[in-house]
Design an enzyme around this catalytic site. Structure first.
Site, PDB file in Angstrom:
ATOM      1  N   ASP A  42      15.076  -7.627  -1.643  1.00 42.80           N
ATOM      2  CA  ASP A  42      14.122  -6.794  -2.385  1.00 42.80           C
ATOM      3  C   ASP A  42      14.437  -6.926  -3.873  1.00 42.80           C
ATOM      4  O   ASP A  42      15.614  -7.013  -4.232  1.00 42.80           O
ATOM      5  CB  ASP A  42      14.259  -5.316  -1.958  1.00 42.80           C
ATOM      6  CG  ASP A  42      13.007  -4.492  -2.229  1.00 42.80           C
ATOM      7  OD1 ASP A  42      12.538  -4.479  -3.381  1.00 42.80           O
ATOM      8  OD2 ASP A  42      12.521  -3.848  -1.292  1.00 42.80           O
TER       9      ASP A  42
ATOM     10  N   HIS B 258       2.700  -6.105   0.306  1.00 42.73           N
ATOM     11  CA  HIS B 258       1.606  -6.160   1.280  1.00 42.73           C
ATOM     12  C   HIS B 258       0.323  -6.732   0.693  1.00 42.73           C
ATOM     13  O   HIS B 258      -0.701  -6.771   1.359  1.00 42.73           O
ATOM     14  CB  HIS B 258       1.356  -4.779   1.885  1.00 42.73           C
ATOM     15  CG  HIS B 258       2.416  -4.368   2.867  1.00 42.73           C
ATOM     16  ND1 HIS B 258       3.747  -4.706   2.708  1.00 42.73           N
ATOM     17  CD2 HIS B 258       2.361  -3.667   4.021  1.00 42.73           C
ATOM     18  CE1 HIS B 258       4.438  -4.220   3.720  1.00 42.73           C
ATOM     19  NE2 HIS B 258       3.622  -3.578   4.534  1.00 42.73           N
TER      20      HIS B 258
END
Ligand code: SAH
Ligand code: MG
Length: 218
Positions: free
Chosen positions: A70, A143
């Site tokens: 991340d 996303h």
């Protein structure tokens, strides 16, 4: 059943900030338990570590390593003004989100620092240098279409034959949610390199059917 989340870590998973319903987390945990004896598992999208606890719990139980990628700056939908924004996760001096300190605390409190290794950076940067065969890849990063597709392009081919690809937030109908994870699932199936396996909620598992880790998967 022996493949269930241990009660102590389930409590930590419940307490952690994040986006992982309990039944889906338990499913991820079971998949990781099956696969970790074969090699490391990689998560894309750490956030504050909720799903990493389900994965790390599997590593504590059966051995093996979980890596979690991340940049810790949040996805589009985590930024100020968006639906999934949490103002307590902003570094006020920088004016940027920073979920890394919260993640590190979550992991330490759960006692999982030996089992889960944070990789801090953009998933595309990490993918550029990735060379390690993976027993399981869990895609739960950005996303937006471009990010979800990049995560598949960057890592799916590192899954060993027989290994597992897991995609989160797969919604077949646009009225239920964003379509990018569903498109990635379709791409995996259409590639002929992955076969659909079980689904729990919006979490879908697939198995790599052939080739070897590092070979293109389409
Ligand atoms: N698995 C988490 C939720 C992940 S949310 C849980 O269980 O709660 C998605 C995360 O993906 C965010 O933390 C965001 O910072 C990260 N992300 C989005 N795009 C990324 C990119 N291109 N590279 C690395 N991380 C990214
Ligand atoms: Mg998710």
């Amino acid at each position: 059943m022996t493949s269930e989340m241990p009660a102590d870590l389930l409590a930590h998973a419940r307490a952690a900030k994040g986006f992982m319903p309990e039944d889906e987390g338990a499913f991820l945990h079971r998949l990781a338990r099956e696969r970790l004896p074969h090699g490391p598992a990689l998560e894309i999208g750490t956030y504050c570590g909720k799903s990493a606890i389900y994965l790390g719990a599997a590593a504590r139980a059966v051995g093996g390593t979980v890596l979690t990628v991340d940049h810790h700056r949040g996805s589009e939908e985590n930024q100020a003004g968006w639906e999934h924004h949490d103002a307590s996760l902003v570094d006020d001096e920088l004016g940027l989100m920073d979920t890394l300190p919260v993640f590190r605390r979550t992991l330490a409190l759960a006692g999982l620092e030996e089992h889960v290794t944070a990789v801090v950076g953009r998933s595309t940067s990490v993918a550029t240098w990735w060379r390690t065969p993976l027993s399981l890849v869990f895609i739960d990063g950005g996303h937006a279409e471009v990010h979800a597709q990049n995560d598949y392009s960057g890592f799916a081919h590192w899954i060993m034959p027989g290994g597992t690809l897991v995609i989160h937030d797969v919604f077949e109908r646009p009225e239920d949610g964003g379509q990018a994870p569903f498109h990635v699932w379709q791409r995996a199936v259409d590639s002929g390199s992955f076969e659909p396996r079980d689904t729990v909620g919006s979490m879908r598992a697939l198995a790599r059917t052939g080739g070897s880790a590092g070979d293109p998967v389409g």
